[in-house]
Design an enzyme around this catalytic site. Structure first.
Site, PDB file in Angstrom:
ATOM      1  N   PRO A  21       0.791  -1.219   0.000  1.00 32.89           N
ATOM      2  CA  PRO A  21       0.000   0.000   0.000  1.00 32.89           C
ATOM      3  C   PRO A  21       0.830   1.280   0.000  1.00 32.89           C
ATOM      4  O   PRO A  21       1.874   1.360   0.642  1.00 32.89           O
ATOM      5  CB  PRO A  21      -0.824  -0.095   1.289  1.00 32.89           C
ATOM      6  CG  PRO A  21      -0.137  -1.092   2.128  1.00 32.89           C
ATOM      7  CD  PRO A  21       0.540  -2.049   1.190  1.00 32.89           C
ATOM      8  N   ASN A  22       0.320   2.236  -0.762  1.00 30.04           N
ATOM      9  CA  ASN A  22       0.860   3.599  -0.862  1.00 30.04           C
ATOM     10  C   ASN A  22       2.156   3.691  -1.650  1.00 30.04           C
ATOM     11  O   ASN A  22       2.650   4.792  -1.901  1.00 30.04           O
ATOM     12  CB  ASN A  22       1.030   4.239   0.532  1.00 30.04           C
ATOM     13  CG  ASN A  22      -0.309   4.372   1.242  1.00 30.04           C
ATOM     14  OD1 ASN A  22      -1.257   4.914   0.668  1.00 30.04           O
ATOM     15  ND2 ASN A  22      -0.416   3.854   2.447  1.00 30.04           N
ATOM     16  N   ARG A  29       5.029  11.033  -2.582  1.00 28.30           N
ATOM     17  CA  ARG A  29       4.755  10.788  -1.167  1.00 28.30           C
ATOM     18  C   ARG A  29       6.018  11.000  -0.329  1.00 28.30           C
ATOM     19  O   ARG A  29       7.019  10.321  -0.536  1.00 28.30           O
ATOM     20  CB  ARG A  29       4.290   9.342  -1.034  1.00 28.30           C
ATOM     21  CG  ARG A  29       4.137   8.853   0.360  1.00 28.30           C
ATOM     22  CD  ARG A  29       3.992   7.331   0.370  1.00 28.30           C
ATOM     23  NE  ARG A  29       3.800   6.877   1.711  1.00 28.30           N
ATOM     24  CZ  ARG A  29       4.068   5.660   2.140  1.00 28.30           C
ATOM     25  NH1 ARG A  29       4.516   4.759   1.291  1.00 28.30           N
ATOM     26  NH2 ARG A  29       3.881   5.332   3.384  1.00 28.30           N
ATOM     27  N   TYR A  34      11.216   8.914   1.106  1.00 30.20           N
ATOM     28  CA  TYR A  34      11.122   7.815   0.138  1.00 30.20           C
ATOM     29  C   TYR A  34      11.760   8.121  -1.222  1.00 30.20           C
ATOM     30  O   TYR A  34      11.786   7.258  -2.090  1.00 30.20           O
ATOM     31  CB  TYR A  34       9.649   7.438  -0.055  1.00 30.20           C
ATOM     32  CG  TYR A  34       8.981   6.950   1.222  1.00 30.20           C
ATOM     33  CD1 TYR A  34       9.518   5.880   1.941  1.00 30.20           C
ATOM     34  CD2 TYR A  34       7.834   7.564   1.716  1.00 30.20           C
ATOM     35  CE1 TYR A  34       8.920   5.431   3.113  1.00 30.20           C
ATOM     36  CE2 TYR A  34       7.225   7.114   2.880  1.00 30.20           C
ATOM     37  CZ  TYR A  34       7.774   6.055   3.582  1.00 30.20           C
ATOM     38  OH  TYR A  34       7.191   5.599   4.741  1.00 30.20           O
ATOM     39  N   ASN A  85       8.216  -5.298  -0.766  1.00 28.70           N
ATOM     40  CA  ASN A  85       8.082  -4.163   0.136  1.00 28.70           C
ATOM     41  C   ASN A  85       6.589  -4.114   0.445  1.00 28.70           C
ATOM     42  O   ASN A  85       5.798  -3.647  -0.369  1.00 28.70           O
ATOM     43  CB  ASN A  85       8.545  -2.865  -0.524  1.00 28.70           C
ATOM     44  CG  ASN A  85       8.422  -1.683   0.436  1.00 28.70           C
ATOM     45  OD1 ASN A  85       7.817  -1.795   1.511  1.00 28.70           O
ATOM     46  ND2 ASN A  85       8.972  -0.544   0.036  1.00 28.70           N
ATOM     47  N   ALA A  88       3.048  -0.620   4.831  1.00 24.15           N
ATOM     48  CA  ALA A  88       2.576  -0.680   6.222  1.00 24.15           C
ATOM     49  C   ALA A  88       2.143  -2.091   6.628  1.00 24.15           C
ATOM     50  O   ALA A  88       2.164  -2.427   7.819  1.00 24.15           O
ATOM     51  CB  ALA A  88       1.429   0.299   6.411  1.00 24.15           C
ATOM     52  N   GLU A 109      13.263  -8.856   1.640  1.00 25.40           N
ATOM     53  CA  GLU A 109      12.412  -7.752   2.104  1.00 25.40           C
ATOM     54  C   GLU A 109      13.129  -6.431   1.841  1.00 25.40           C
ATOM     55  O   GLU A 109      14.308  -6.289   2.168  1.00 25.40           O
ATOM     56  CB  GLU A 109      12.160  -7.927   3.617  1.00 25.40           C
ATOM     57  CG  GLU A 109      11.296  -6.831   4.202  1.00 25.40           C
ATOM     58  CD  GLU A 109      11.098  -6.988   5.720  1.00 25.40           C
ATOM     59  OE1 GLU A 109      11.690  -7.906   6.328  1.00 25.40           O
ATOM     60  OE2 GLU A 109      10.353  -6.171   6.274  1.00 25.40           O
ATOM     61  N   HIS A 111      12.828  -2.077   2.065  1.00 26.65           N
ATOM     62  CA  HIS A 111      12.162  -0.831   2.458  1.00 26.65           C
ATOM     63  C   HIS A 111      13.030   0.330   2.024  1.00 26.65           C
ATOM     64  O   HIS A 111      14.261   0.286   2.194  1.00 26.65           O
ATOM     65  CB  HIS A 111      11.929  -0.774   3.967  1.00 26.65           C
ATOM     66  CG  HIS A 111      11.025  -1.877   4.422  1.00 26.65           C
ATOM     67  ND1 HIS A 111       9.665  -1.822   4.274  1.00 26.65           N
ATOM     68  CD2 HIS A 111      11.309  -3.092   4.956  1.00 26.65           C
ATOM     69  CE1 HIS A 111       9.141  -2.952   4.714  1.00 26.65           C
ATOM     70  NE2 HIS A 111      10.112  -3.742   5.122  1.00 26.65           N
ATOM     71  N   ARG A 118      13.231   4.790  12.580  1.00 26.31           N
ATOM     72  CA  ARG A 118      11.944   5.499  12.581  1.00 26.31           C
ATOM     73  C   ARG A 118      11.127   5.129  13.828  1.00 26.31           C
ATOM     74  O   ARG A 118      11.673   4.639  14.810  1.00 26.31           O
ATOM     75  CB  ARG A 118      11.210   5.186  11.274  1.00 26.31           C
ATOM     76  CG  ARG A 118      11.986   5.666  10.047  1.00 26.31           C
ATOM     77  CD  ARG A 118      11.213   5.459   8.772  1.00 26.31           C
ATOM     78  NE  ARG A 118       9.974   6.232   8.749  1.00 26.31           N
ATOM     79  CZ  ARG A 118       9.009   6.060   7.849  1.00 26.31           C
ATOM     80  NH1 ARG A 118       9.152   5.154   6.897  1.00 26.31           N
ATOM     81  NH2 ARG A 118       7.928   6.794   7.893  1.00 26.31           N
ATOM     82  N   ARG A 122       7.447   0.763  13.536  1.00 26.43           N
ATOM     83  CA  ARG A 122       8.026   0.294  12.265  1.00 26.43           C
ATOM     84  C   ARG A 122       9.213  -0.647  12.490  1.00 26.43           C
ATOM     85  O   ARG A 122       9.759  -1.205  11.548  1.00 26.43           O
ATOM     86  CB  ARG A 122       8.465   1.481  11.404  1.00 26.43           C
ATOM     87  CG  ARG A 122       7.313   2.324  10.927  1.00 26.43           C
ATOM     88  CD  ARG A 122       7.788   3.410   9.962  1.00 26.43           C
ATOM     89  NE  ARG A 122       6.892   4.543   9.993  1.00 26.43           N
ATOM     90  CZ  ARG A 122       5.786   4.660   9.259  1.00 26.43           C
ATOM     91  NH1 ARG A 122       5.460   3.725   8.391  1.00 26.43           N
ATOM     92  NH2 ARG A 122       5.006   5.717   9.364  1.00 26.43           N
TER      93      ARG A 122
END
Ligand code: DQA
Length: 174
Positions: A21-22, A29, A34, A85, A88, A109, A111, A118, A122
């Site tokens: 998502p996102n 964003r 990012y 990735n 959330a 994985e 990110h 952070r 997270r």
């Protein structure tokens, strides 16, 4: 079937890159976190790199947990490795984790941001301990690092069906 025919009509192992998502908003964003690359730009770079590495890459993004699960289930029979990735859902989704385990595929994985620098929520990833490894904090380049790692993993590991598969799913190459 763990291989697809690539554009050069050679048989190439397929790495599926799954974004949650996102991540469709990348570039717009929170660019300080990012980066300024869009997901389409990242995917184009991955396709070029895949050609250099002699693997095929398929990219996918969804904002919906069930669609991510469906895609991971599909990867189980069509891909040789997964780069994910989960956005959330990384921090919340037992369903995504279970699908990754069930796939029996090596998982990397990714990110863009350094999760560990952070907010506390997270720091927890439901994926980290079922992945071969985690690449965090390198921005869009993290996907390219992951693709290099995936290509090297699958070259060391015979395609499923050629070597058999360990019961319960062999995530680590032998
Ligand atoms: C992210 C980190 C997650 O915590 C966040 O929810 C995202 C992006 C990253 O790539 O840094 O959506 O996965």
């Amino acid at each position: 079937m763990a291989k697809v025919e690539d554009s050069g009509s050679r048989w190439a192992a397929a790495v599926w890159v799954i974004n949650g998502p996102n991540l469709n908003l990348l570039g717009r964003r929170e660019p300080a976190l990012y980066g300024r690359s869009s997901l389409a730009e990242i995917n184009r770079r991955l396709e070029r790199l895949a050609a250099d590495l002699g693997v095929a890459v398929e990219t996918f993004q969804s904002n919906h947990e069930g669609e991510l699960v469906d895609r991971i289930q599909e990867a189980a029979s069509r891909a040789s490795a997964i780069i994910i990735n989960a956005g959330a859902y990384t921090h919340t989704s037992v369903a995504v984790r279970d699908a990754l385990v069930a796939s029996g595929l090596p998982v990397i994985e990714v990110h863009l941001s350094n999760l560990h620098a952070r907010e506390d929520f997270r720091h927890r990833s439901f994926i980290a301990d079922v992945a071969i490894g985690q690449i965090v904090g390198f921005g869009p380049e993290g996907y390219e690092l992951a693709l290099r790692a995936a290509a090297s993993l699958i070259k060391k590991r015979p395609a499923r069906g050629e070597s058999g598969r360990r019961p319960g799913g062999a995530r680590r190459p032998r």
